[in-house]
Each structure stands twice: as structure tokens, then as C-alpha cells.
Design an enzyme around this catalytic site. Structure first.
Site, PDB file in Angstrom:
ATOM      1  N   LYS A 213       5.358 113.153  62.592  1.00 34.98           N
ATOM      2  CA  LYS A 213       5.106 111.734  62.276  1.00 34.98           C
ATOM      3  C   LYS A 213       5.305 110.852  63.505  1.00 34.98           C
ATOM      4  O   LYS A 213       4.483 109.999  63.797  1.00 34.98           O
ATOM      5  CB  LYS A 213       6.049 111.243  61.155  1.00 34.98           C
ATOM      6  CG  LYS A 213       5.900 111.989  59.846  1.00 34.98           C
ATOM      7  CD  LYS A 213       6.749 111.375  58.740  1.00 34.98           C
ATOM      8  CE  LYS A 213       8.252 111.455  58.966  1.00 34.98           C
ATOM      9  NZ  LYS A 213       8.800 112.819  58.863  1.00 34.98           N
TER      10      LYS A 213
ATOM     11  N   ARG B 259      10.829 106.376  51.754  1.00 35.86           N
ATOM     12  CA  ARG B 259      11.318 107.731  51.649  1.00 35.86           C
ATOM     13  C   ARG B 259      11.839 108.049  50.255  1.00 35.86           C
ATOM     14  O   ARG B 259      12.272 109.156  49.990  1.00 35.86           O
ATOM     15  CB  ARG B 259      12.485 107.858  52.598  1.00 35.86           C
ATOM     16  CG  ARG B 259      12.441 109.050  53.459  1.00 35.86           C
ATOM     17  CD  ARG B 259      13.473 108.754  54.512  1.00 35.86           C
ATOM     18  NE  ARG B 259      13.895 109.911  55.172  1.00 35.86           N
ATOM     19  CZ  ARG B 259      13.630 110.165  56.441  1.00 35.86           C
ATOM     20  NH1 ARG B 259      12.870 109.347  57.132  1.00 35.86           N
ATOM     21  NH2 ARG B 259      14.112 111.220  57.000  1.00 35.86           N
TER      22      ARG B 259
ATOM     23  N   ARG C 246      19.464 116.026  68.797  1.00 40.62           N
ATOM     24  CA  ARG C 246      19.994 115.198  67.718  1.00 40.62           C
ATOM     25  C   ARG C 246      20.946 116.024  66.868  1.00 40.62           C
ATOM     26  O   ARG C 246      20.667 117.181  66.568  1.00 40.62           O
ATOM     27  CB  ARG C 246      18.838 114.690  66.843  1.00 40.62           C
ATOM     28  CG  ARG C 246      18.168 113.467  67.411  1.00 40.62           C
ATOM     29  CD  ARG C 246      16.889 113.114  66.708  1.00 40.62           C
ATOM     30  NE  ARG C 246      16.939 113.182  65.245  1.00 40.62           N
ATOM     31  CZ  ARG C 246      15.918 112.854  64.466  1.00 40.62           C
ATOM     32  NH1 ARG C 246      14.794 112.427  64.987  1.00 40.62           N
ATOM     33  NH2 ARG C 246      16.020 112.951  63.163  1.00 40.62           N
TER      34      ARG C 246
HETATM   35  P1  ADP Z   1      13.709 112.869  60.088  1.00 40.64           P
HETATM   36  O1  ADP Z   1      12.540 112.390  59.263  1.00 40.64           O
HETATM   37  O2  ADP Z   1      13.289 113.872  61.082  1.00 40.64           O
HETATM   38  O3  ADP Z   1      14.927 113.230  59.310  1.00 40.64           O
HETATM   39  P2  ADP Z   1      14.127 110.173  60.978  1.00 40.64           P
HETATM   40  O4  ADP Z   1      14.228 109.815  62.397  1.00 40.64           O
HETATM   41  O5  ADP Z   1      12.967 109.633  60.206  1.00 40.64           O
HETATM   42  O6  ADP Z   1      14.178 111.738  61.007  1.00 40.64           O
HETATM   43  O7  ADP Z   1      15.455 109.768  60.186  1.00 40.64           O
HETATM   44  C1  ADP Z   1      16.723 110.181  60.618  1.00 40.64           C
HETATM   45  C2  ADP Z   1      17.768 109.804  59.579  1.00 40.64           C
HETATM   46  O8  ADP Z   1      17.790 108.380  59.401  1.00 40.64           O
HETATM   47  C3  ADP Z   1      17.554 110.350  58.179  1.00 40.64           C
HETATM   48  O9  ADP Z   1      18.043 111.662  58.006  1.00 40.64           O
HETATM   49  C4  ADP Z   1      18.338 109.334  57.342  1.00 40.64           C
HETATM   50  O10 ADP Z   1      19.723 109.534  57.436  1.00 40.64           O
HETATM   51  C5  ADP Z   1      18.033 108.033  58.038  1.00 40.64           C
HETATM   52  N1  ADP Z   1      16.830 107.371  57.510  1.00 40.64           N
HETATM   53  C6  ADP Z   1      15.682 107.137  58.187  1.00 40.64           C
HETATM   54  N2  ADP Z   1      14.791 106.509  57.415  1.00 40.64           N
HETATM   55  C7  ADP Z   1      15.381 106.339  56.197  1.00 40.64           C
HETATM   56  C8  ADP Z   1      14.980 105.776  54.973  1.00 40.64           C
HETATM   57  N3  ADP Z   1      13.743 105.239  54.825  1.00 40.64           N
HETATM   58  N4  ADP Z   1      15.858 105.784  53.943  1.00 40.64           N
HETATM   59  C9  ADP Z   1      17.069 106.307  54.067  1.00 40.64           C
HETATM   60  N5  ADP Z   1      17.531 106.872  55.191  1.00 40.64           N
HETATM   61  C10 ADP Z   1      16.700 106.892  56.261  1.00 40.64           C
END
Ligand code: ADP
Length: 219
Positions: free
Chosen positions: A17, A92, A161
Site C-alpha cells: 500500500k 481499518r 520496525r
Molecule cells: P501495517 O498496515 O503494515 O500494520 P501501518 O503503517 O499502516 O502498518 O500501521 C502501523 C500501526 O499503526 C498499526 O499496526 C496500528 O497499531 C496503527 N494504525 C495505523 N492505522 C490505523 C488505523 N486506521 N486504526 C487503528 N490503528 C492504526
């Protein structure tokens, strides 16, 4: 078509993404809005939000809908988001998707692109992923930037990460199945879902996405 082009990009963690949104943001001249990037920046800068969410992020759990909805609402108020946005990592949960609809009103989501990939592929991708803490550039563990620990783009630190460690990857994929996979039906029922094979070279994925966008008069 209205002036604001909101594109939701869905897909498991590691589906590509972020990579695709960066490429598309340039092409479409709308910002890439990643809630993960916003939250990680808050953690790095030790803001009040960052201190609140640090442990949740590290464990690969979701932060509350309320908090994320508020961050997105604030981001949408900025001038560059008036033309639209590529949403990466948001919504999400169904609660977030409903909040997004409420925020956008009649001028709603134009398309939801789902990047389809298998769990095997994303597990391999995530465990070898390294990222620049400053600019978000993504590297492989075999790249010179990962080995030296320094980003060639900006000189920032290149790290793994915490949530790309094996236990957190498993947790995140479980959370995805439980909370995020139901959004596919949510957008499909609204006639907004487009599926793209995410298991191809990045430029081929971009080409496929641009095709589904142009089929709907976007881009
Ligand atoms: P990935 O999709 O690879 O887990 P992201 O960078 O999108 O990585 O998100 C990292 C973390 O940030 C998630 O595991 C969560 O803890 C938090 N996060 C990101 N976007 C959301 C969201 N829309 N709702 C809740 N938590 C979120």
C-alpha cells in the site's frame, strides 16, 4: 465528478500500500495519507498522541477508532487534501469506514482498491523490510542502506520496525482478518471495490491500479 478525489487503498500489511500510494500520489497530485506514518511520527516526536499509542503500535494492535478518526479529520483540513487523498491504512475497521463516510458527506469515497496478496508473500516481505525513520523510504534487509543503517535519500536512520518482528507480524495478520477484511464487503456492496493483484512487480501493480482508476474516470 466532484473536485475531491478520495481513494481508499486496502490490503494486508506488506501488500504494498505504501509503495503504491507514494507512486500514485505523484501521478495524481494528491497527498498520500498514511495513518501508520502519522502515528509513527507522533511516537518518534514524543507528542501526547505518540506517548499514548507507542505500546499499541509496537504490539501490532489497533489504536482506537476515535483517535484515528480525529487524526484523519485534522489531516483533511490541510490545504493539500482539498483536492483529495490516497488513504493508506485508513479505514481499518467498519467504525472508521462509517466515520469516513460521515466526514465526507455527499462527496464520498470514489474507489477502494484492494491489493491482493497471500499471507506467505507478506510474511516474507515484512520480515525483510527495513524503513527510514525520517522519510519512510522502504528497503530490503540486503540493501546497502539496511546494512549501513543510513538512508541514501535523506541520511536518516534505517531500522527494522518493531512490528515487523515475527510475533507482531502474526498478530497484525490476525487483526487484519478480524477487523479489516470485512471492509471488502462494505465497499463491494457500495459498488466501489476494485481488486488488483499485488503479487507483481511494483510498476505492474501501479499500471493495473491506474487502469481501474481510469475505468472510473479518475486520474
Ligand atoms: P501495517 O498496515 O503494515 O500494520 P501501518 O503503517 O499502516 O502498518 O500501521 C502501523 C500501526 O499503526 C498499526 O499496526 C496500528 O497499531 C496503527 N494504525 C495505523 N492505522 C490505523 C488505523 N486506521 N486504526 C487503528 N490503528 C492504526
Amino acid at each position: 465528478m466532484s473536485a475531491r478525489v478520495i481513494i481508499v487503498v486496502l490490503g494486508k500489511q506488506g501488500a504494498g500500500k505504501g509503495t503504491q500510494c507514494k507512486r500514485l500520489a505523484e501521478h495524481l497530485a494528491i497527498p498520500h495519507v498514511s495513518t501508520g506514518d502519522i502515528l509513527r511520527a507522533a511516537v518518534r516526536d514524543r507528542t501526547a498522541v505518540g506517548l499514548e499509542v507507542a505500546a499499541t503500535l509496537e504490539a501490532g494492535q489497533l489504536v482506537s477508532d476515535e483517535l484515528v478518526n480525529r487524526l484523519v479529520e485534522e489531516r483533511f483540513e490541510q490545504p493539500d487534501a482539498q483536492r483529495g487523498a490516497l488513504l493508506d491504512g485508513f479505514p481499518r475497521t467498519e467504525g472508521q469506514a462509517l466515520a469516513l463516510d460521515a466526514l465526507l458527506g455527499d462527496d464520498g469515497v470514489k474507489i477502494c482498491v484492494n491489493l491482493e496478496v497471500t499471507n506467505e508473500l507478506v510474511t516474507a516481505r515484512l520480515s525483510s523490510r527495513r524503513v527510514c525513520q525520517e522519510c519512510g523510504a522502504i528497503y530490503r534487509d540486503t540493501d546497502i542502506e539496511a546494512i549501513s543503517g543510513t538512508c541514501t535519500n535523506c541520511g536518516g536512520d534505517v531500522i527494522q520496525r518493531a512490528d515487523d518482528l515475527p510475533e507482531a507480524i502474526l498478530k497484525r495478520l490476525e487483526v487484519y482478518e478480524r477487523d479489516t477484511a470485512p471492509l471488502l464487503a462494505f465497499y463491494e456492496q457500495r459498488g466501489l471495490l476494485a481488486r488488483v493483484d499485488g503479487d507483481q512487480d511494483a510498476q505492474d501493480v501501479t499500471a493495473d491500479i491506474l487502469e481501474v482508476l481510469s475505468e472510473r474516470g479518475i486520474g
